[in-house]
Design an enzyme around this catalytic site. Structure first.
Site, PDB file in Angstrom:
ATOM      1  N   ASN A  89      48.310  34.484  45.182  1.00  0.00           N
ATOM      2  CA  ASN A  89      48.182  34.765  43.747  1.00  0.00           C
ATOM      3  C   ASN A  89      49.491  35.402  43.238  1.00  0.00           C
ATOM      4  O   ASN A  89      50.404  35.641  44.038  1.00  0.00           O
ATOM      5  CB  ASN A  89      46.973  35.697  43.548  1.00  0.00           C
ATOM      6  CG  ASN A  89      47.255  37.072  44.101  1.00  0.00           C
ATOM      7  OD1 ASN A  89      47.887  37.200  45.143  1.00  0.00           O
ATOM      8  ND2 ASN A  89      46.830  38.087  43.400  1.00  0.00           N
TER       9      ASN A  89
ATOM     10  N   CYS B 217      50.734  38.357  42.445  1.00  0.00           N
ATOM     11  CA  CYS B 217      51.392  39.569  43.011  1.00  0.00           C
ATOM     12  C   CYS B 217      51.460  39.537  44.528  1.00  0.00           C
ATOM     13  O   CYS B 217      51.899  40.508  45.164  1.00  0.00           O
ATOM     14  CB  CYS B 217      50.701  40.810  42.484  1.00  0.00           C
ATOM     15  SG  CYS B 217      50.701  40.867  40.680  1.00  0.00           S
TER      16      CYS B 217
ATOM     17  N   GLU C 145      49.193  39.459  46.998  1.00  0.00           N
ATOM     18  CA  GLU C 145      48.256  40.104  47.911  1.00  0.00           C
ATOM     19  C   GLU C 145      47.125  39.200  48.376  1.00  0.00           C
ATOM     20  O   GLU C 145      46.381  39.555  49.282  1.00  0.00           O
ATOM     21  CB  GLU C 145      47.664  41.371  47.268  1.00  0.00           C
ATOM     22  CG  GLU C 145      46.677  41.157  46.125  1.00  0.00           C
ATOM     23  CD  GLU C 145      47.352  40.992  44.773  1.00  0.00           C
ATOM     24  OE1 GLU C 145      48.557  40.721  44.747  1.00  0.00           O
ATOM     25  OE2 GLU C 145      46.658  41.120  43.753  1.00  0.00           O
TER      26      GLU C 145
HETATM   27  N1  UDP Z   1      46.968  39.591  37.084  1.00  0.00           N
HETATM   28  C1  UDP Z   1      47.241  38.696  36.058  1.00  0.00           C
HETATM   29  N2  UDP Z   1      47.869  39.132  34.913  1.00  0.00           N
HETATM   30  C2  UDP Z   1      48.240  40.425  34.748  1.00  0.00           C
HETATM   31  C3  UDP Z   1      47.981  41.344  35.800  1.00  0.00           C
HETATM   32  C4  UDP Z   1      47.341  40.898  36.949  1.00  0.00           C
HETATM   33  O1  UDP Z   1      46.931  37.529  36.174  1.00  0.00           O
HETATM   34  O2  UDP Z   1      48.798  40.774  33.682  1.00  0.00           O
HETATM   35  C5  UDP Z   1      46.276  39.132  38.328  1.00  0.00           C
HETATM   36  C6  UDP Z   1      47.207  38.720  39.426  1.00  0.00           C
HETATM   37  O3  UDP Z   1      46.609  37.719  40.207  1.00  0.00           O
HETATM   38  C7  UDP Z   1      47.357  39.992  40.232  1.00  0.00           C
HETATM   39  C8  UDP Z   1      45.925  40.472  40.202  1.00  0.00           C
HETATM   40  O4  UDP Z   1      45.500  40.170  38.882  1.00  0.00           O
HETATM   41  O5  UDP Z   1      47.852  39.724  41.502  1.00  0.00           O
HETATM   42  C9  UDP Z   1      45.702  41.924  40.501  1.00  0.00           C
HETATM   43  O6  UDP Z   1      46.595  42.716  39.733  1.00  0.00           O
HETATM   44  P1  UDP Z   1      46.268  44.233  39.405  1.00  0.00           P
HETATM   45  O7  UDP Z   1      45.612  44.844  40.590  1.00  0.00           O
HETATM   46  O8  UDP Z   1      47.506  44.876  38.876  1.00  0.00           O
HETATM   47  O9  UDP Z   1      45.200  44.058  38.236  1.00  0.00           O
HETATM   48  P2  UDP Z   1      44.216  45.103  37.515  1.00  0.00           P
HETATM   49  O10 UDP Z   1      42.830  44.749  37.970  1.00  0.00           O
HETATM   50  O11 UDP Z   1      44.634  46.495  37.837  1.00  0.00           O
HETATM   51  O12 UDP Z   1      44.370  44.799  36.053  1.00  0.00           O
END
Ligand code: UDP
Length: 571
Positions: free
Chosen positions: A269, A271, A273
């Site tokens: 994905n 980022c 992970e």
């Molecule tokens: N993600 C996305 N757009 C964003 C931020 C995150 O699509 O602006 C997706 C992406 O796949 C990333 C995952 O959400 O790897 C998890 O990111 P994060 O943990 O920062 O998300 P949160 O749940 O904190 O918003």
């Protein structure tokens, strides 16, 4: 609820349900209630109405206490018309015009729902290869990446969030040099993170200073050779330049592919992970470690009993999400319900360490990281086994490695460490497994007022130890770090270290410690000071390789004009 001002602002702006005129329809508790009720409803056919109520309450309490939060799309969309609850998707790209544009369309649908997409461009024929139907020549993966980028730009995610993409190219693709340098200019392809898909063969060639083969994907022909060290140095140079590309170790991702019969893992994905099969999605959730402490005779220690029950409830929650999720495509629905991957991880790690008075850059913190993640991995698998007894194993179980091992689980994977970019703001804690970015910083608010934000754990210690003053916090904000402040006791300077106080090797070792006990991968940015050299970058890459990380992303401070977090940039 105990929410920070920042958390309330973020929730109001993007998470709480609104009517068509933009009026809020719920408060934060209402949001958690909506999410808890929707996610609990997956148990309707398994339990009595009374039990269902208590499951809903368990889910609600865990979120409202900020012990656990699911990924943003679950908070935003559960129980709402869109209903798409996963953050991570991987889509395949076929080497045909129809295939490429079909995937662009599918990515747009996913972005609209708040998900991020990853793709491998490795199947596309290289620039200059012939195109039979038109007699013309192909324009190559990078040119198509730009089309994906433009499409993402146009779909600004209807009020939720901007689309994020991961683009991957195998290191043996003939267009690899163009790919490695395609984000050299900071203004280019901004909706993508890019990573070079590294093979074991390539790493061996780098170690032995050999050439390796470039292979045309659509014919399987060897069409050239590259000096492995030159390519490695080019990747290092570009990463030093502005953080892009990162690298991922493709063979490692596939060594840990638990359903190899279903296909090869070719991308993660956005980022990094979550490695996934084509058309697979995954929903993530994070436990707030800062809340997993208990005080015995006034001394803090890890509360493993609380951690255990939180892991079990979180696995139950994330598994339920798969059932109530509305997937944007039938192919994704089939794959995702087929493997039932979930990704439970952590946030607030640096805050937990500060509360325990353990420096991030120390062997004790590495040992504790392994102990905690090992515990979470074990308990999450046990929870998944118990769910399998009640509700059955995942449908593609017979195509998985678990069958031969005789382990009956409901989820093909259970653990992933997400960046928790917004979740950590909502919970008011340090993000993912990252060290503190700054001890205090200055935020410009309306009317040019300046607000000094201080890390809450530090603020408390500063008050207890009697050296707190607004004036000191302001001075710290200008520097970010507390290193060299004579009025602050040495032990506090050691414990409250920031990303830039920590040498790159500790960053990598921390990533490796969590990776050791994580089914999927770990999101981590290895932050380097502006003065870091290309050799520092190369050393970090090697260490990541030698310590079994799944990939690595570095970022050198100040190497992009616009960066999310700044130290000492006070007007
Ligand atoms: N993600 C996305 N757009 C964003 C931020 C995150 O699509 O602006 C997706 C992406 O796949 C990333 C995952 O959400 O790897 C998890 O990111 P994060 O943990 O920062 O998300 P949160 O749940 O904190 O918003």
């Amino acid at each position: 609820m105990n929410l920070t001002e920042n958390a309330i602002k973020v929730l109001k702006k993007r998470y709480l349900a609104k009517d068509e005129n933009g009026n809020l329809l719920e408060d934060p508790e209402g949001m958690f209630r909506r999410v808890a009720r929707t996610v609990a409803s997956a148990d309707k056919e398994y339990v009595s109405e009374e039990e269902l109520k208590s499951i809903e309450q368990e889910f609600y309490d865990m979120m409202v206490n900020l012990d656990f939060l699911p990924n943003s799309p679950t908070l935003m969309n559960a129980g709402r018309p869109l209903g798409q609850l996963s953050a991570c998707f991987v889509l395949p790209i076929e080497d045909t015009m129809e295939g490429i544009f079909e995937t662009i369309k599918n990515a747009a649908l996913i972005h609209k729902s708040g998900g991020g997409t990853g793709f491998s461009f490795s199947r596309l024929r290289p620039k200059g290869a012939s195109v039979n139907s038109t007699g013309g020549v192909a324009s190559g993966p990078v040119s198509f990446m730009k089309v994906f980028n433009a499409a993402t730009e146009a779909v600004k995610q209807g009020g939720t969030r901007r689309g994020a993409n991961m683009g991957i190219l195998r290191v043996d693709h003939p267009d690899i040099v163009e790919f490695i340098t395609c984000k050299k200019n900071n203004a280019d392809i901004t909706n993508f993170n890019i990573s070079v898909g590294i093979t074991e063969e390539f790493m061996n060639a780098v170690e032995n200073n050999e050439y390796y083969n470039l292979v045309e994907p659509h014919t399987g022909k060897i069409v050239g050779k590259q000096n492995a060290r030159e390519i490695f140095d080019l990747i290092v140079d570009m990463a030093w330049n502005n953080g892009e590309p990162g690298i991922i170790f493709l063979d490692r991702l596939n060594k840990d592919n638990v359903t190899p019969e279903l296909g090869e893992i070719e991308s993660t994905n956005p980022c990094g992970e979550q490695p996934l099969l084509p058309y697979e999605a995954c929903n993530l959730g994070s436990i707030n470690l800062s809340n997993m402490l208990k005080y015995v005779d006034g001394k803090p220690e890890v509360d493993f009993a609380k951690l255990r029950t939180t892991v079990w409830k979180a696995v139950h929650f994330l598994d339920n999400v798969i059932d109530v999720n509305k997937y944007p495509l039938p192919e994704i629905d089939k794959m995702t319900r087929g493997t039932r991957k979930i990704g439970l991880g952590v946030m607030g790690w640096a805050d937990m360490l500060c509360k325990l008075n353990i420096p991030y850059n120390s062997q004790s913190s590495i040992d504790l990281a392994e102990k905690i993640m090992h515990f979470i991995q074990d308990e999450s698998r046990k929870a998944s086994m118990e769910l399998a007894e009640k509700k059955g194993v995942f449908p593609y179980y017979d195509k998985s490695i678990y069958k031969n091992l005789g382990i009956r689980v409901r989820n093909a994977t259970t653990t992933t460490i997400a960046p928790t970019g917004t979740l950590s703001i909502i919970a008011g804690v340090s993000s993912g497994i990252e060290p503190l970015f700054a001890i205090s910083y200055i935020r410009n608010v309306m009317d040019n007022d300046e607000l000094v934000e201080v890390n809450p754990v530090f603020k408390q210690v500063a008050k207890e130890e009697g050296f707190y003053s607004d004036e000191l916090m302001r001075r710290i904000a200008k520097k970010g770090s507390i290193r060299g402040f004579d009025e602050i006791p040495e032990w506090i300077q050691d414990v409250f270290v920031t990303a830039h106080d920590i040498s790159p090797d500790w960053h990598v070792r921390m990533q490796a410690a969590f990776q050791k006990y994580t089914d999927n991968a770990v999101s981590k940015t290895v932050n380097l000071r502006n003065e870091a050299t290309r050799k520092d970058v190369a050393d970090a890459f090697w260490l990541a390789y030698k310590t079994n990380c799944k990939g690595i992303t570095i970022y050198r401070d100040g190497s992009r004009d616009l960066q999310v977090l700044n130290i000492g940039k006070v007007k």
